[in-house]
Motif scaffolding. Structure first.
Motif, PDB file in Angstrom:
ATOM      1  N   THR A 172       0.793  -1.226   0.000  1.00 49.92           N
ATOM      2  CA  THR A 172       0.000   0.000   0.000  1.00 49.92           C
ATOM      3  C   THR A 172       0.826   1.277   0.000  1.00 49.92           C
ATOM      4  O   THR A 172       0.283   2.355  -0.196  1.00 49.92           O
ATOM      5  N   CYS A 173       2.121   1.160   0.245  1.00 49.52           N
ATOM      6  CA  CYS A 173       2.917   2.393   0.343  1.00 49.52           C
ATOM      7  C   CYS A 173       4.378   2.083   0.061  1.00 49.52           C
ATOM      8  O   CYS A 173       4.758   0.935  -0.152  1.00 49.52           O
TER       9      CYS A 173
ATOM     10  N   HIS B 135       6.849   2.029   2.010  1.00 49.82           N
ATOM     11  CA  HIS B 135       7.477   1.142   2.982  1.00 49.82           C
ATOM     12  C   HIS B 135       7.270  -0.312   2.572  1.00 49.82           C
ATOM     13  O   HIS B 135       8.156  -1.155   2.744  1.00 49.82           O
ATOM     14  N   CYS B 136       6.069  -0.602   2.069  1.00 54.32           N
ATOM     15  CA  CYS B 136       5.766  -1.961   1.614  1.00 54.32           C
ATOM     16  C   CYS B 136       6.671  -2.337   0.441  1.00 54.32           C
ATOM     17  O   CYS B 136       7.191  -3.448   0.363  1.00 54.32           O
TER      18      CYS B 136
ATOM     19  N   TYR C 180       3.680 -10.131   2.581  1.00 57.35           N
ATOM     20  CA  TYR C 180       2.763  -9.964   1.458  1.00 57.35           C
ATOM     21  C   TYR C 180       2.593 -11.306   0.755  1.00 57.35           C
ATOM     22  O   TYR C 180       3.139 -12.318   1.183  1.00 57.35           O
TER      23      TYR C 180
ATOM     24  N   THR D 229      -1.097   4.116   5.491  1.00 50.09           N
ATOM     25  CA  THR D 229      -1.814   3.038   4.795  1.00 50.09           C
ATOM     26  C   THR D 229      -1.488   1.652   5.310  1.00 50.09           C
ATOM     27  O   THR D 229      -2.155   0.690   4.941  1.00 50.09           O
ATOM     28  N   CYS D 230      -0.445   1.518   6.119  1.00 49.03           N
ATOM     29  CA  CYS D 230      -0.058   0.171   6.551  1.00 49.03           C
ATOM     30  C   CYS D 230       0.711   0.237   7.861  1.00 49.03           C
ATOM     31  O   CYS D 230       0.993   1.315   8.383  1.00 49.03           O
TER      32      CYS D 230
ATOM     33  N   HIS E 291       3.774  -0.257   8.443  1.00 49.85           N
ATOM     34  CA  HIS E 291       5.051   0.449   8.348  1.00 49.85           C
ATOM     35  C   HIS E 291       4.854   1.944   8.572  1.00 49.85           C
ATOM     36  O   HIS E 291       5.683   2.609   9.186  1.00 49.85           O
ATOM     37  N   CYS E 292       3.744   2.465   8.035  1.00 47.64           N
ATOM     38  CA  CYS E 292       3.435   3.886   8.219  1.00 47.64           C
ATOM     39  C   CYS E 292       3.193   4.177   9.699  1.00 47.64           C
ATOM     40  O   CYS E 292       3.662   5.191  10.231  1.00 47.64           O
TER      41      CYS E 292
ATOM     42  N   ALA F 290       6.460   4.321  11.466  1.00 47.61           N
ATOM     43  CA  ALA F 290       7.225   5.528  11.149  1.00 47.61           C
ATOM     44  C   ALA F 290       6.720   6.712  11.961  1.00 47.61           C
ATOM     45  O   ALA F 290       7.508   7.486  12.524  1.00 47.61           O
TER      46      ALA F 290
ATOM     47  N   TYR G 186       4.166  12.196   6.700  1.00 50.53           N
ATOM     48  CA  TYR G 186       2.695  12.273   6.742  1.00 50.53           C
ATOM     49  C   TYR G 186       2.277  13.662   7.195  1.00 50.53           C
ATOM     50  O   TYR G 186       3.121  14.539   7.373  1.00 50.53           O
TER      51      TYR G 186
END
Lengths: 69, 69
Positions: free
Chosen positions: A13-14, A16-17, A65, B13-14, B16-17, B20, B65
């Motif tokens: 989704t971003c 980072h992914c 994933y 979105t996930c 990882h976000c 962060a 963000y």
């Protein structure tokens, strides 16, 4: 000779992914380049020799994933 | 005395976000806890003393963000 294979990965989704998937696949033997298109989930892997699809799927799974095709 | 403030952050979105944003806000002086609800963007920050909203917004920006309210 370099070979490329393209997989479709779901769940990214971003950025980072993308980084997580790229990092895991890059650790596979012989991989020289990984390119991810976040909008489509297309992951194109360039390697010195053809890769074992199961190994790629395992690396993607390790990142959190899933390869869908 | 501990104080809490809740901000709404866009663009996460996930997981990882979430990590962060949590990591950046946690580095602010006096912050003792950060809780993020990914589905709503609500970020609840607990601290020893009231925080400067601008400092929180700057930390969120640093993570990539934006605080929307």
């Amino acid at each position: 000779m370099a070979t490329t294979a393209t997989y479709t990965v779901s769940g990214m989704t971003c950025g980072h992914c993308v980084n997580a998937v790229t990092s895991e696949i890059s650790q596979l033997d012989g991989v020289t380049d990984v390119n991810v298109d976040l909008s489509t989930g297309a992951v194109t892997v360039t390697s010195d020799a053809p890769l074992d699809d199961a190994a790629v799927a395992a690396a993607v799974d390790e990142a959190g994933y899933e390869v869908v095709k």
